[in-house]
Design a protein around this motif. Structure first.
Motif, mmCIF file in Angstrom:
data_model
loop_
_atom_site.group_PDB
_atom_site.id
_atom_site.type_symbol
_atom_site.label_atom_id
_atom_site.label_comp_id
_atom_site.label_asym_id
_atom_site.label_seq_id
_atom_site.Cartn_x
_atom_site.Cartn_y
_atom_site.Cartn_z
ATOM 1 N N ALA A 320 4.437 9.204 9.917
ATOM 2 C CA ALA A 320 3.676 10.328 9.294
ATOM 3 C C ALA A 320 3.444 10.089 7.912
ATOM 4 C CB ALA A 320 4.308 11.590 9.727
ATOM 5 N N LEU A 321 4.723 9.595 7.474
ATOM 6 C CA LEU A 321 4.699 9.251 5.683
ATOM 7 C C LEU A 321 3.911 8.131 5.627
ATOM 8 C CD1 LEU A 321 8.370 9.907 5.061
ATOM 9 C CD2 LEU A 321 6.392 11.295 4.121
ATOM 10 N N THR A 322 3.751 7.259 6.374
ATOM 11 C CA THR A 322 2.864 6.126 6.180
ATOM 12 C C THR A 322 1.488 6.290 6.267
ATOM 13 O OG1 THR A 322 4.569 4.584 7.411
ATOM 14 C CG2 THR A 322 2.169 3.908 7.547
ATOM 15 N N ARG A 323 1.147 7.350 7.410
ATOM 16 C CA ARG A 323 -0.295 7.654 7.243
ATOM 17 C C ARG A 323 -0.616 8.560 6.188
ATOM 18 N NH1 ARG A 323 -4.962 7.940 7.003
ATOM 19 N NH2 ARG A 323 -6.327 9.458 8.210
ATOM 20 N N ALA A 324 0.198 9.201 5.604
ATOM 21 C CA ALA A 324 0.108 9.954 4.475
ATOM 22 C C ALA A 324 -0.303 9.133 3.312
ATOM 23 C CB ALA A 324 1.321 10.814 4.196
ATOM 24 N N CYS A 325 0.506 8.079 3.101
ATOM 25 C CA CYS A 325 0.144 7.283 1.973
ATOM 26 C C CYS A 325 -1.028 6.031 2.242
ATOM 27 C CB CYS A 325 1.415 6.289 1.645
ATOM 28 S SG CYS A 325 2.844 7.126 1.311
ATOM 29 N N GLU A 326 -1.644 6.208 3.274
ATOM 30 C CA GLU A 326 -2.892 5.207 3.531
ATOM 31 C C GLU A 326 -3.932 5.719 2.545
ATOM 32 O OE1 GLU A 326 -1.627 3.875 7.934
ATOM 33 O OE2 GLU A 326 -3.138 5.251 7.615
ATOM 34 N N THR A 327 -4.377 6.801 2.354
ATOM 35 C CA THR A 327 -5.127 7.471 1.283
ATOM 36 C C THR A 327 -4.214 7.842 0.170
ATOM 37 O OG1 THR A 327 -6.753 7.752 2.587
ATOM 38 C CG2 THR A 327 -6.997 8.863 0.475
ATOM 39 N N PRO A 328 -3.992 7.098 -0.841
ATOM 40 C CA PRO A 328 -2.667 7.659 -1.715
ATOM 41 C C PRO A 328 -2.700 9.131 -2.368
ATOM 42 C CG PRO A 328 -3.242 5.326 -2.274
ATOM 43 C CD PRO A 328 -4.368 5.802 -1.216
ATOM 44 N N PRO A 419 5.435 2.486 -3.162
ATOM 45 C CA PRO A 419 5.754 2.803 -4.590
ATOM 46 C C PRO A 419 4.917 3.339 -5.404
ATOM 47 C CG PRO A 419 6.352 0.630 -3.722
ATOM 48 C CD PRO A 419 5.611 1.469 -2.445
ATOM 49 N N GLY A 420 5.282 4.085 -6.490
ATOM 50 C CA GLY A 420 4.184 4.813 -7.239
ATOM 51 C C GLY A 420 3.757 6.078 -6.782
ATOM 52 N N ILE A 421 4.020 6.440 -5.458
ATOM 53 C CA ILE A 421 3.534 7.904 -5.242
ATOM 54 C C ILE A 421 4.686 8.984 -5.152
ATOM 55 C CG2 ILE A 421 2.763 9.197 -3.119
ATOM 56 C CD1 ILE A 421 1.463 6.708 -2.176
ATOM 57 N N PRO A 422 4.647 9.800 -6.177
ATOM 58 C CA PRO A 422 5.278 10.877 -6.492
ATOM 59 C C PRO A 422 5.942 11.679 -5.096
ATOM 60 C CG PRO A 422 3.651 11.153 -8.118
ATOM 61 C CD PRO A 422 3.327 10.264 -6.870
#
Length: 460
Positions: A320-328, A419-422
């Protein structure tokens, strides 16, 4: 659910019992302003204005209520909870100001989980009048969010499985004109293999799925919220003992927090593009259950050796975290009832809080203090990262040794955050093991109001 809106009403001069709020340091000065019969009655009852003490005394054919609090000059959210639970049915008005934050505890003292107690007689409503009506709507919304978490966590897994968790998100979406997508079956297996692997042994009625909700203006900052939705955790083939399984209906507490927070965001029309993700499964046992030693390929492409099937929450969160980061996103937050180690370290009241951003962590902790919903930060210690190495895969889901369990789980999740996503990770208990004023034993929202305070400050 209790109709909390009727319990907090604007003060329009309607008949009400005066409620005096007093602390131990101000008791003598306050008594000096009261009629002799009131002083005598309180002395006879032994009232000392200790926190959470309550007294009712007659005067001139009516009644006066007195509540002892820790600090009468700065009421906190739970200051009046005991009074609300103790006083008789009726309307009350503070004799010395508006209730402010203390209205929260007053309202939540009325919470009851009575879904399975059809013959229980409800206690009469204690209505609180306020001369600050502008705060009523926001306060009622916050209380309803807490009550939603409690209701969802208290409901047994037979009636709060993955389908019912998804239905709660769909109900919110319908109320706020959001869109919901549910990924399940073969599509889930292809796109979210770790979610599918953890949940595939469950009965068809409790089949695994990923719930995605989108709401808000696409031009606004993207806010991703992820909630662990393990409807019941048997431990899988690494089965828990009976004592460890007793309250595992609460292992979807992260999902309950995330859904309730999404409701608050949409209700307040916060200026964000909300992306809610709920991976929801039952960690069951059957012939097709995932096994210790299996190697799972995650959505991100990382391979994970399963060293313990009872460390399943981090697996479903990874996809789920992977999916959340796909549109940062501008901010990523996850809630999870993730580790017993967090409870050993901090007890039930303090969600273990991890972040890759020091300023974000400081803001979250400050919001928790302001809301009387405290958090406690634990480190993402890089020195432990090598403990997750596997001989056959990119990493293991549960390192040997059993040390720093909450930190290890957070480090595992960090592998799936770009990386870079708070990012904030809350390892919350979602449960009150013993009752406190306004907080009955059972499911509870721990960290929800803190993060809501953080978001209001950042995005309102």
């Amino acid at each position: 659910m209790t109709d909390f809106a009727v319990l907090l009403q604007p003060d329009k001069g309607q008949p009400a019992t005066p409620l005096h709020v007093v602390d131990t340091t101000g008791l003598d000065a306050w008594l000096a302003t009261q009629p002799a019969p009131v002083r005598a009655m309180l002395k006879a009852t032994g009232f000392k204005a200790a926190a959470d003490s309550v007294a009712m005394v007659p005067h001139d054919g009516a009644m006066i209520a007195v509540a002892g609090v820790a600090d009468a000059t700065a009421l906190r959210p739970w200051s009046l909870a005991r009074a609300a639970d103790t006083l008789p049915e009726g309307a009350y008005r503070l004799a010395n100001g508006a209730p402010g934050d203390a209205a929260l505890g007053w309202l939540l003292a009325h919470y009851r989980f009575d879904r399975y107690k059809k013959d229980e007689v409800a206690k009469g409503a204690r209505i609180l009048l306020t001369n600050d009506p502008a705060r009523i709507d926001a306060m009622v919304g916050e209380v309803q969010a807490v009550a939603l978490v409690r209701d969802m966590v208290n409901t047994p897994a037979a009636d709060m499985g993955p389908a019912e968790i998804a239905a709660e998100a769909e109900r919110l979406a319908k109320a706020h004109n959001a869109t919901v997508t549910i990924v399940e079956g073969a599509e889930l297996e292809r796109g979210y293999p770790m979610i599918h692997a953890v949940g595939r042994a469950a009965a068809r009625s409790h089949a695994p799925r990923l719930v995605e909700l989108l709401w808000g203006d696409e031009r606004h900052p993207r806010l991703a919220i992820v909630g662990k939705g393990v409807a019941f955790d048997s431990g899988g083939l690494d089965i828990k003992p009976g004592s460890g399984m007793r309250h595992m209906k609460k292992d979807m507490g992260g999902a309950a927090h995330a859904i309730a927070l999404a409701g608050l965001i949409m209700r307040a029309r916060l200026k964000v593009r909300l992306h809610l993700l709920i991976p929801t499964v039952e960690n069951a046992i059957a012939g097709n259950a995932f096994r210790p030693g299996d190697v799972l390929t995650s959505r991100k492409g990382l391979t994970v050796e399963v060293t313990n099937t009872d460390a399943e929450g981090r697996l479903i969160l990874g996809d789920a975290l992977t999916r959340a980061c796909e549109t940062p996103p501008a901010l990523l937050i996850d809630f999870a009832t993730l580790t017993g180690a967090a409870r050993v370290a901090l007890g039930p009241d303090l969600p273990a809080t991890f972040s890759n951003d020091d300023d974000l962590a400081a803001d979250a902790l400050a919001a928790g203090i302001a809301a009387d919903d405290p958090l406690w930060r634990l480190p993402l210690h890089d020195g432990y990262d090598d403990s997750m190495k596997s001989d056959v895969a990119d990493l293991t889901n549960s390192p040997d040794g059993g040390m720093a369990g909450a930190v290890m789980a957070a480090l595992f999740l960090r592998r799936f955050v770009e990386p870079g996503i708070p990012w904030l990770h809350l390892d919350t208990f979602a449960w009150m093991p013993s009752a406190k004023p306004g907080r009955p034993r059972g499911g509870d929202a721990l960290g929800l109001r803190a993060i809501w305070g953080l978001l209001r400050r950042r995005f309102n």
